[in-house]
Design a protein around this motif. Sequence first.
Motif, short mmCIF file in Angstrom:
data_model
loop_
_atom_site.label_atom_id
_atom_site.label_comp_id
_atom_site.label_asym_id
_atom_site.label_seq_id
_atom_site.Cartn_x
_atom_site.Cartn_y
_atom_site.Cartn_z
N GLY A 42 4.63 -9.20 -1.20
CA GLY A 42 4.79 -10.71 -0.85
C GLY A 42 4.36 -11.09 0.21
O GLY A 42 3.55 -12.11 0.31
N ALA A 43 4.24 -10.22 1.18
CA ALA A 43 3.60 -10.41 2.64
C ALA A 43 2.24 -10.80 2.42
O ALA A 43 1.45 -11.80 2.97
CB ALA A 43 4.15 -9.56 3.74
N ALA A 44 1.45 -9.81 1.76
CA ALA A 44 0.07 -9.59 1.41
C ALA A 44 -0.34 -11.14 0.61
O ALA A 44 -1.39 -11.73 1.14
CB ALA A 44 -0.22 -8.63 1.01
N THR A 45 0.54 -11.46 -0.02
CA THR A 45 0.06 -12.69 -1.04
C THR A 45 0.38 -13.85 -0.24
O THR A 45 -0.68 -14.72 -0.06
CB THR A 45 1.22 -12.76 -2.23
N VAL A 46 1.39 -14.08 0.67
CA VAL A 46 1.22 -15.12 1.67
C VAL A 46 0.26 -15.24 2.61
O VAL A 46 -0.14 -16.38 2.70
CB VAL A 46 2.74 -15.30 2.04
N TRP A 47 -0.02 -14.01 3.13
CA TRP A 47 -1.08 -14.08 4.21
C TRP A 47 -2.38 -14.40 3.35
O TRP A 47 -3.32 -15.26 4.13
CB TRP A 47 -1.12 -12.46 4.68
N SER A 48 -2.87 -13.85 2.42
CA SER A 48 -4.03 -14.02 1.63
C SER A 48 -3.97 -15.75 1.35
O SER A 48 -5.02 -16.06 1.34
CB SER A 48 -3.95 -13.21 0.43
N ALA A 49 -3.10 -16.16 0.81
CA ALA A 49 -2.95 -17.53 0.51
C ALA A 49 -3.16 -18.47 1.75
O ALA A 49 -3.86 -19.63 1.61
CB ALA A 49 -1.59 -18.03 -0.44
N ILE A 72 -3.30 -18.39 -8.43
CA ILE A 72 -3.30 -16.93 -8.76
C ILE A 72 -2.33 -16.52 -7.53
O ILE A 72 -1.32 -15.64 -8.14
CB ILE A 72 -4.77 -16.38 -8.51
N TYR A 73 -2.43 -17.02 -6.40
CA TYR A 73 -1.63 -16.40 -5.52
C TYR A 73 -0.13 -16.83 -5.87
O TYR A 73 1.02 -16.22 -5.53
CB TYR A 73 -1.83 -16.99 -4.22
N LEU A 74 0.00 -18.07 -6.46
CA LEU A 74 1.43 -18.56 -6.80
C LEU A 74 1.91 -17.81 -7.93
O LEU A 74 3.17 -17.37 -7.70
CB LEU A 74 1.46 -20.14 -7.22
N GLU A 75 1.18 -17.45 -8.76
CA GLU A 75 1.66 -16.56 -10.03
C GLU A 75 1.88 -15.16 -9.68
O GLU A 75 3.14 -14.61 -9.92
CB GLU A 75 0.49 -16.39 -10.99
N VAL A 80 6.35 -11.38 -8.00
CA VAL A 80 7.31 -10.51 -6.93
C VAL A 80 8.48 -11.14 -7.00
O VAL A 80 9.41 -10.41 -7.02
CB VAL A 80 6.49 -10.69 -5.59
N GLY A 81 8.72 -12.24 -7.11
CA GLY A 81 9.96 -12.99 -6.91
C GLY A 81 10.86 -12.49 -8.21
O GLY A 81 12.04 -12.20 -8.08
N ILE A 82 10.20 -12.56 -9.41
CA ILE A 82 11.18 -12.50 -10.54
C ILE A 82 11.42 -10.79 -10.38
O ILE A 82 12.39 -10.37 -11.04
CB ILE A 82 10.20 -12.74 -11.67
#
Length: 152
Positions: A42-49, A72-75, A80-82
């Motif tokens: 999740g942190a890597a996704t937020v960082w990359s986005a 893609i980052y949103l998905e 991750v959330g689900i």
Amino acid sequence: MNVPPTLPKDASKLEESIEKWSVPIGNLFVSLFHRIALFGIGAATVWSAGVAFIGMANKGAASIEDLLLLFIYLEIGAMVGIYFKTNHMPVRFLIYVAITAVTRLIIDLVNTKHEADMSILFMGITILVLALANAVVRYASYKYPSKNGISD
């Protein structure tokens, strides 16, 4: 060699007592690993986005490829959330990510080559196959729901 007849009963009691404390500890370690990995992803996704968004802002405009990358980052974030809430991997989201990624590739090819060729056709067929796979997954989860009530 004489083995006392009570040895198997003693061994099964020992096995039961070891299982009583080792299974909960093992489950705890697996759960901790999942939580740590989910926070990391999740942190890597937020960082990359965030980096992608800053790049778009510095560029002064967002191309369709940039917007699809944000989707893609949103998905991935939704996945991750689900998974964090349900401990259930939503396979459909993986298929959505793949469809979006292939769509980005098609747009990139069209923007660079400015002509249609076989690679674009094959990528279109790939999207069709992924869409059919998504339909099969949706049908299967509707027709054969999981025991805990979570549909995919």
